[in-house]
Design an enzyme around this catalytic site. Structure first.
Site, PDB file in Angstrom:
ATOM      1  N   HIS A   1       4.414  -9.141 -13.704  1.00  0.00           N
ATOM      2  CA  HIS A   1       3.265  -8.601 -14.453  1.00  0.00           C
ATOM      3  C   HIS A   1       2.287  -9.694 -14.897  1.00  0.00           C
ATOM      4  O   HIS A   1       1.230  -9.374 -15.446  1.00  0.00           O
ATOM      5  CB  HIS A   1       3.742  -7.830 -15.693  1.00  0.00           C
TER       6      HIS A   1
ATOM      7  N   SER B   1       7.196  -5.672 -19.788  1.00  0.00           N
ATOM      8  CA  SER B   1       6.123  -4.738 -19.426  1.00  0.00           C
ATOM      9  C   SER B   1       5.963  -3.546 -20.349  1.00  0.00           C
ATOM     10  O   SER B   1       4.993  -2.809 -20.236  1.00  0.00           O
ATOM     11  CB  SER B   1       6.334  -4.258 -18.000  1.00  0.00           C
TER      12      SER B   1
ATOM     13  N   LYS C   1       1.714  -5.345  -7.376  1.00  0.00           N
ATOM     14  CA  LYS C   1       0.966  -5.036  -8.601  1.00  0.00           C
ATOM     15  C   LYS C   1      -0.460  -5.586  -8.447  1.00  0.00           C
ATOM     16  O   LYS C   1      -1.250  -5.023  -7.696  1.00  0.00           O
ATOM     17  CB  LYS C   1       1.696  -5.585  -9.820  1.00  0.00           C
TER      18      LYS C   1
HETATM   19  C1  LIG Z   1       9.424  -7.640 -14.065  1.00  0.00           C
HETATM   20  C2  LIG Z   1       9.534  -6.863 -12.795  1.00  0.00           C
HETATM   21  N1  LIG Z   1      10.303  -7.321 -11.801  1.00  0.00           N
HETATM   22  C3  LIG Z   1      10.435  -6.662 -10.646  1.00  0.00           C
HETATM   23  C4  LIG Z   1       9.778  -5.471 -10.423  1.00  0.00           C
HETATM   24  C5  LIG Z   1       9.964  -4.768  -9.117  1.00  0.00           C
HETATM   25  O1  LIG Z   1       8.908  -5.101  -8.269  1.00  0.00           O
HETATM   26  P1  LIG Z   1       8.778  -4.392  -6.858  1.00  0.00           P
HETATM   27  O2  LIG Z   1       8.016  -3.128  -7.075  1.00  0.00           O
HETATM   28  O3  LIG Z   1       8.067  -5.392  -5.998  1.00  0.00           O
HETATM   29  O4  LIG Z   1      10.182  -4.142  -6.371  1.00  0.00           O
HETATM   30  C6  LIG Z   1       8.948  -4.959 -11.414  1.00  0.00           C
HETATM   31  C7  LIG Z   1       8.232  -3.684 -11.188  1.00  0.00           C
HETATM   32  O5  LIG Z   1       8.268  -2.769 -11.946  1.00  0.00           O
HETATM   33  C8  LIG Z   1       8.816  -5.655 -12.633  1.00  0.00           C
HETATM   34  O6  LIG Z   1       8.057  -5.188 -13.618  1.00  0.00           O
END
Ligand SMILES: Cc1ncc(COP(=O)(O)O)c(C=O)c1O
Length: 399
Positions: free
Chosen positions: A213, A185, A244
């Protein structure tokens, strides 16, 4: 005041002072409107939002909000426990079926976040006889999830499949899992999924992709990085978020083989010891999947907006890496400069975050822009002009 002279608290106060002095203290901006393409923030109206994961513009969508409201009326507000104790809502079952169908896996299980999903997975399915192989740039939730499990741990250099192949070659563990972000990201860069899949098949390893993402963003119909790269339905295990593109609230999931998902229901600690996803969140997520299916033009618009934005910034002379993802980084060099530019941009009506070391490598500090399908061309132009002005002021681009 109770505890004010405690040595630990004094130590922590000192650490906070050090963060402030180093300029790395994170302060938060107050949002005074719903999350959308344009927001009111810190007393400023009509600011172009370029730093949320609201990729499809569903966070304030009337249908999503109506679905959540209906669910509150019909199903109540909270679950008041965990599913194996207090019961599973019909909405949970529907959403899990929907997620499994979406990723073409046998089953899926909900968590209250993708953080929890990643924290749950490795501990529940691997033990000391097994091994897990993780890209060094994987998300913090994967890193922490792996820390909790007893398996042998390997970290491979980012996207270096030769290094991974060497590790798989020499490792003699019983069962193996390879895990990668679908999209990294900070760059908007996709994992090399077809090659990873081939390597995993060759070495009898299970491939896990966290497509937080990618979901709703990539692929012709928004099915994510797997669809974009022609391996949809082939990856063994997908983890992801509802926080998201799919409405932006909370919620996460693991989609994969039935036996793996069932073991997660039996053994995974965030599922067994933390409250179930609220019905309104499940209902809104179901509506988000409906919208994605009924209005694939949102995904197309996001892609067009992203291409327009990326190209315009490059034309103005900015260093913007190639890519198709809605994360559009503008490389500016030093951390202090990225932070100063993001502050000035907020004053000029654009909300964008600056990231520097250690989140990204030294000398590669950046403004990380995130485009949404909800942005109009006028809003994107306004942001591009403001970024170009601030960039020229600091000598990043010519005037
Ligand atoms: C690749 C990835 N995995 C997991 C998460 C965490 O997601 P959540 O907000 O649902 O805990 C994010 C969020 O930033 C992310 O970018």
């Amino acid at each position: 005041m109770a505890g004010s002279s405690n040595a630990l608290i004094e130590h922590l106060a000192g650490e906070l002072d050090a963060l402030r002095e180093a300029g790395t203290y994170k302060s938060e901006h107050e949002l005074e409107s719903p999350q959308d393409a344009v927001v009111d923030v810190d007393g400023r109206d009509d600011v172009v939002m370029l730093t949320s994961n609201n990729y499809l513009g569903l966070a304030d969508h009337p249908r999503i909000k109506a679905a959540a409201r209906r669910a509150i009326e019909e199903w109540g507000y909270g679950m008041a426990s965990v599913r194996f104790i207090c019961g599973t809502d019909t909405l949970h079952l529907k959403l899990e079926e929907r997620i499994a169908g979406f990723f073409e896996t046998e089953a899926a299980i909900l968590f209250t976040s993708c953080w929890n999903a990643n924290e749950a997975l490795f501990f529940a399915v691997l033990d000391e006889e097994d091994a897990v192989f993780s890209d060094e740039l994987n998300h913090a939730s994967i890193i922490d999830g792996i820390r909790l499990c007893k398996a042998n741990r390997y970290r491979f250099a980012h996207a270096d499949l030769d290094a991974l192949a060497d590790q798989l070659e020499t490792d003699e563990s019983r069962h193996r899992m390879v895990v990668t972000d679908g999209v990294f990201s900070m760059e908007g860069e996709m994992a090399r999924l077809p090659a990873l899949l081939e390597l995993c098949r060759k070495h009898d390893a299970v491939l896990v992709v966290d497509d937080s993402h990618g979901t709703g963003v990539l692929g012709e119909t928004g099915k994510g990085t797997m669809e974009e790269l022609g391996v949809h339905g082939k990856v063994d295990v997908v983890t992801g978020t509802l926080g998201k593109a799919l409405g932006g609230a909370v919620g996460g999931f693991v989609a994969g083989p039935g036996a793996l998902v069932d073991i997660l229901r039996q053994r995974s600690r965030p599922y067994l010891f933390s409250n179930a996803v609220p019905p309104m969140v499940a209902a809104a997520a179901l509506e988000a999947f409906d919208l994605l299916e009924e209005e694939p033009e949102r995904v197309r618009r996001l892609r067009e907006n992203t291409a327009y934005f990326r190209e315009a910034l490059r034309e103005r002379g900015f260093d913007v890496p190639e890519g198709i993802h809605a994360v559009v980084p503008i490389l500016v060099g030093e951390t202090a400069l990225a932070i100063r530019m993001s502050k000035e941009l907020l004053d000029d009506g654009v909300y964008v975050s600056g990231f520097g070391f250690p989140v990204v490598p030294k000398g590669e500090a950046r403004l990380r822009c995130q485009v949404s399908a909800a942005h109009s061309k006028e809003e994107l132009d306004r942001a591009i002009d403001a970024i170009a002005d601030v960039g020229a002021r600091h000598g990043v681009v010519d005037r």
